[in-house]
Scaffold this active site. Structure first.
Site, short mmCIF file in Angstrom:
data_model
loop_
_atom_site.label_atom_id
_atom_site.label_comp_id
_atom_site.label_asym_id
_atom_site.label_seq_id
_atom_site.Cartn_x
_atom_site.Cartn_y
_atom_site.Cartn_z
N HIS A 96 0.86 -1.19 0.00
CA HIS A 96 0.00 0.00 0.00
C HIS A 96 0.89 1.23 0.00
CE1 HIS A 96 -2.98 2.93 0.79
NE2 HIS A 96 -2.68 3.11 2.06
N HIS A 98 1.00 5.78 -0.72
CA HIS A 98 0.43 7.07 -1.11
C HIS A 98 1.42 7.72 -2.07
CE1 HIS A 98 -2.09 7.42 2.88
NE2 HIS A 98 -2.28 6.28 2.25
N ASP A 121 2.64 -3.79 -20.84
CA ASP A 121 3.57 -4.88 -20.53
C ASP A 121 3.27 -5.51 -19.17
OD1 ASP A 121 5.21 -5.02 -22.77
OD2 ASP A 121 6.59 -3.48 -22.04
N HIS A 172 -7.64 8.47 -1.67
CA HIS A 172 -6.75 7.80 -0.73
C HIS A 172 -5.40 7.45 -1.36
CE1 HIS A 172 -6.31 4.31 2.40
NE2 HIS A 172 -5.23 5.03 2.28
N TYR A 230 8.78 -13.21 -24.22
CA TYR A 230 9.68 -12.13 -23.81
C TYR A 230 10.60 -12.63 -22.68
CZ TYR A 230 11.14 -7.60 -21.99
OH TYR A 230 11.88 -6.53 -21.56
ZN LIG Z 1 -3.27 4.75 3.14
#
Ligand SMILES: [Zn+2]
Length: 234
Positions: A96, A98, A121, A172, A230
């Site tokens: 996660h 930001h 890709d 967010h 690839y």
């Molecule tokens: Zn967050």
């Protein structure tokens, strides 16, 4: 210590997230799962990245979220990570962030269109945007509900989380995943880079459409399809 390797992997992925420039302050976290053992390991809550040691990484049960090993409290985003492991069965690592560009798209409440082959890709289509959480979902079980709206976005549109290993949550930030913590980290880095390219592309030409479908399929499938050619053979 039963989970030394998992904790070390997750610690390293969290360090690399910072080194990749995807984290300001403590906004972000990486987890990794050991499905055979039924656990995931995640960054402790609110601890400065510079101060985290492998032994500080917290191990919790994938099924219940209960602490299995570690003295510190797990990241406050743990319920979101847990839900993604519970619902996306092939996922072995979750990130996660930001990070600036991905979060800019999330705050603008726009999915990231697939505008070129760099994106194609790695992600088989636009980076989706979930719906906003309702007031009730924010006030009660906010972190778990953040996971729920991610899963809802994928199931409602028949998206495969292994083909599109990332998502934006409006107002967010971004979540990315992969079959390990390190692969999830790579996907978070790629997500930020395609967000940056798409931002500049749209600035240069606001009316640009998505890349041709044949080009999306060619670029994604030559890396990830059944006849992928690839790179080097494993
Ligand atoms: Zn967050």
């Amino acid at each position: 210590m039963a989970y030394d390797q998992l904790k070390k992997d997750v610690w390293r992925a969290n360090r690399n997230l910072v080194e990749a420039g995807l984290v300001v302050h403590t906004w972000g976290n990486v987890s990794g799962a050991n499905r055979d053992a039924g656990v995931m390991a995640i960054k402790p809550s609110g601890v400065d990245y510079d101060d985290i040691r492998p032994e500080d990484v917290v191990v919790v049960s994938l099924e219940t979220g209960a602490a299995v090993e570690g003295q510190l409290r797990p990241s406050s985003d743990t319920p979101t990570h847990l839900l993604l492991y519970q619902k996306f069965e092939s996922v072995g690592g979750v990130v996660h962030t930001h990070s600036t560009y991905a979060t800019s798209w999330a705050q603008a409440c726009r999915e990231i269109p697939c505008l070129g082959t760099t994106h194609a890709d790695h992600l088989f289509g636009p980076v989706p945007l979930t719906r906003q959480l309702t007031t009730e979902e924010i006030e009660r079980d906010y972190e778990r509900n953040t996971g729920e709206v991610i899963v809802e976005r994928f199931s409602a549109h028949g998206l495969d989380p292994m083909e599109i290993p990332g998502v934006l949550v409006p107002s967010h930030g971004a979540f990315a995943w992969g079959d390990s913590a390190m692969v999830a980290l790579q996907h978070a880095i790629i997500l930020e880079e395609v967000a940056r390219m798409a931002f500049r592309t749209v600035m240069l030409n606001p009316s640009i459409g998505e890349l041709p479908d044949a080009l999306l399929k060619k670029h994604y499938m030559r890396k990830h399809g059944p006849d992928a050619y690839y790179g080097q053979r494993a």
